[in-house]
Design a protein around this motif. Structure first.
Motif: not given
Lengths: 247, 489
Positions: B117, B119, B216, B248-249
């Motif tokens: 991701t 992150a 995220r 978060p995604d």
């Protein structure tokens, strides 16, 4: 063998011995555990057909034998709502009782008392007349920061469980996305009499058709008992939960 | 028992299931910490009273316990089918399912998912299993910072400490100590912070709020997973769980394979058993349930990591298997006289207390936690409160027997336990030998003071190093019977 196949193979090997288990010197506990299992439950090697849940006897309707615990309460009508109100209050929710006729006035009174001026409302919640002097923001995918900036949120509910003072949201249009009832510091929740049940298993059974939706069970405002096991209300979720009980 | 050899246990060198210090050594050190004993004694007394009061409210509590036990036993008997069903339901709703043989594999999968991701930070819901596998350390090694968001886990993380209780990881800390940690470790904290629990909770709220709103990636464990519907369930109090599961995604849930339950209606049982046994509440403030991905609501990427890490080894032991029924309520440690005095750290594993003493050795192999099955007086209080009726004392005794047996096989030389048990067995098998032994034991009266013998000569000193022995009565029962009734044997 990949990890999935290997873990499943280990499980099957671990359970394989169950057939010849009874002769093994497992000690008193294995005998006790075996006898404690419901007689109706099929051993792992049998009953391959049907969903995973078919092999056990705790679920009402899955089995001829009664589950032994209460799956339905005795209360209806006002006594049921009385219990719900009592249990909600006991866990520090604010409860307002009203009727269908007085419902709009109760919402206005709650918002006025709270001093809330801008509140988020899910797209499918119909309020009988917008409260005067209060701006409603219809949620169309507000960011967490935008949700953090409003004074509160108003939602409906899917089910309310009286015995535990629990309200369940199922993300229906009158309840909205999970985030809107989480980030604002004040949650005003409208519960109608028809949504109330007495026992937890009744609530679970009612939600079965909504099992694939995001469900949020709420019992009072957020709380912690992490410091010396003393309950402190108000941490990350809404610090004030107010319930308007209609009926 | 040779049938169990094919099941790998949790690997060494990763996670928090083992310690180099045997329980008696660690416990002795903990017993010297008066502040620790005061903190734990006060906290466990509080929670015991709360639990007893809400359990007494339910007329069908025993029926619920039986139903919980039966549902767990059923899940274990059909574990392969339950997991495959869970997998297909989660996939059908847009989730991705990963399987991990052990801690290292689960850490590798999870770290890879976070890295993909982009992150560099994650927010975490309190989770026993991610602590078990040492996920935070694995993330840190990959340059990813994990923020614990449960208040108690935050206190532990900021205090560079280890959890000592399943439910209340910082149970060994009092409010004054927590205030010191916050003042020292939180960058923007108000220097006038008091030790009022409300003020401390408010400080944690402010500290974590920005992290929640910008996170995220969220990482969680799971309390329950429903095979029938593919629904995951997390039970919590503070709302930090809802934040991590909703905002978060990407959401990654790491779950031990034993957490699966067959059917939706099982929740009606476990959502009564868990909160009342755990925090002593009728219901915990928040429970979140989700199934795969819901468009427009919550994380749009969902990964479920199913972890073995020694669980199938426990499953293969038909007596020990019931340890896998545990729902991590912590009621057993709150009533345990050993836990109350020694505290959670002495157990050396993320799973302390009576349940930990039967879980940890089975996950690691008994040899790596060999002192834990002995860390009990077998008083049985744990079994009385267990919401799923795990017979912890019987499993403890079973694991002691397995330990002696495995040590005998591998060392080819009898252990002290084996010698004393064999001697006792020989003596007790024959009435004359038993009578003679009881008479000679009466000689021990000379050593006793206040009804207890505190130190016996070797080799019996191994017994009295950890416990007192009762002073034998002046006359044995057999002697008394003969005097009263004549010798009829």
């Amino acid at each position: 063998m990949n990890a999935r196949e290997e873990v499943l193979a280990r499980i099957r090997a671990a359970l394989d011995d169950d057939g010849q288990a009874n002769g093994h010197p497992g000690g008193a506990a294995s005998a006790a555990a075996a006898s404690a299992a419901p007689a109706s439950a099929a051993p792992a090697s049998a009953g391959q057909a049907g969903p995973a849940g078919a092999a056990h006897g705790t679920a009402p309707g899955c089995d001829d034998s009664a589950p032994g615990y209460r799956t339905r309460g005795d209360l209806t009508g006002v006594p049921l709502l009385d219990l719900l109100a009592d249990r909600l209050t006991d866990y520090r929710a604010v409860v307002r009782r009203t009727t269908e006729a007085e419902f709009g006035a109760a919402v206005s009174a709650a918002l006025k008392q709270r001093g809330a001026r801008r509140v988020v409302v899910p797209p499918g919640l119909s309020l009988p007349g917008l409260p005067a002097g209060v701006e409603t923001v219809i949620d169309d995918g507000l960011s967490p920061q935008e949700l953090d900036a409003v004074d509160g949120v108003i939602t409906g509910a899917a089910v309310a469980i009286a015995e535990t003072g629990t309200i369940v949201l199922d993300a229906s249009p009158d309840q909205g996305r999970r985030a809107i009832s989480l980030v604002p510091d004040y949650h005003l929740c409208i519960v109608h009499a028809a949504q109330a049940v007495e026992e937890v298993p009744e609530g679970v059974a009612r939600l079965a058709a909504r099992a694939h939706c995001p469900l949020t069970w709420i019992s009072g405002p957020s709380a912690t008992s992490d410091i010396e096991l003393r309950r402190v209300e108000g941490v990350h979720g809404p610090r004030t939960l107010e319930v308007i009980l209609v009926g | 028992m040779t049938t169990f050899l094919g099941f790998p246990t949790a690997p060494r060198g990763v996670g928090h299931l083992r310690t180099v210090r045997p329980f008696p050594v660690a416990a002795r050190q903990a017993l010297g910490d008066a502040q620790l004993r005061r903190n734990i004694g006060a906290a466990t007394a509080t929670i015991r009273a709360k639990r007893a009061s809400v359990v007494a409210e339910l007329p069908d509590w025993e029926a619920l316990r039986s139903a919980g036990q039966a549902a767990k036993a059923s899940a274990m008997r059909s574990l392969d089918r339950c997991l495959v069903e869970l997998e297909s339901q989660v996939q059908a709703r847009g989730g991705t399912v990963h399987w991990a043989r052990d801690a290292e594999e689960a850490n590798r999968i999870t770290t890879g998912l976070v890295a993909a991701t982009g992150a560099r930070e994650v927010v975490k819901v309190k989770s026993m299993v991610t602590d078990e596998i040492g996920l935070n350390e694995a993330l840190a090694a990959a340059g990813i910072t994990a923020h614990e968001t449960d208040l108690a886990e935050l206190i532990i993380q900021l205090g560079h400490d280890r959890p000592s209780h399943i439910l209340v990881p910082a149970i060994h800390r009092n409010r004054a100590e927590i205030r010191e940690i916050f003042l020292h470790e939180m960058a923007d904290v108000d220097p006038a912070l008091t030790d009022d629990p409300h003020a401390l909770a408010e400080a944690a709220r402010l500290y974590l709020r920005r992290r929640f709103l910008t996170a995220r990636v969220g990482i969680s464990g799971a309390n329950f997973a429903i095979a029938e519907t593919g629904t995951l369930c997390v039970v919590e109090s503070e709302g930090n769980g809802r934040m991590c599961l909703t905002l978060p995604d990407t959401l990654i849930t790491v779950m031990g394979i034993e957490k699966v339950l067959p059917s939706w209606n099982d929740l009606g049982v476990f959502l009564q058993l868990l909160p009342r046994s755990s925090t002593g509440e009728r219901m915990n403030p928040y429970t979140s349930m989700w199934t795969g991905v819901t468009p427009g609501d919550g994380p749009q990427q969902f990964h479920l990591v199913l972890l073995d890490n020694g669980r199938t080894a426990a499953l293969a032991d038909q007596t020990g298997r019931q340890a896998l029924h545990c729902i991590r309520c912590s009621a057993c440690m709150n009533v345990c006289p050993v836990y109350e005095r020694a505290g959670g750290h002495a157990y050396g594993s993320v799973y302390p207390g009576p349940i930990g003493a039967i879980i940890s050795p089975q996950l690691t192999g008994i040899e790596d936690n060999a002192t834990l099955p002995y860390a009990s007086s077998l008083c049985g209080a744990c079994a009385d409160v267990c919401p799923v009726k795990i017979d912890i004392p019987s499993v403890l005794v079973h694991l002691r027997a397995r330990h002696v047996e495995e040590a005998r096989r591998t060392r080819r030389r009898p252990s002290a336990e084996a010698v004393s048990l064999a001697a006792a067995s020989w003596v007790m098998a024959d009435p004359r030998r038993y009578t003679a032994a009881l008479r000679s034991a009466r000689m021990g009266r000379a050593l006793g003071r206040g009804g207890r013998i505190r130190l016996l000569p070797p080799p019996l000193s191994r017994w009295t190093s950890a416990r007192d022995a009762p002073v034998p009565p002046a006359k044995t029962f057999r002697d008394w019977w003969r005097d009263e009734h004549g010798d009829t044997s």
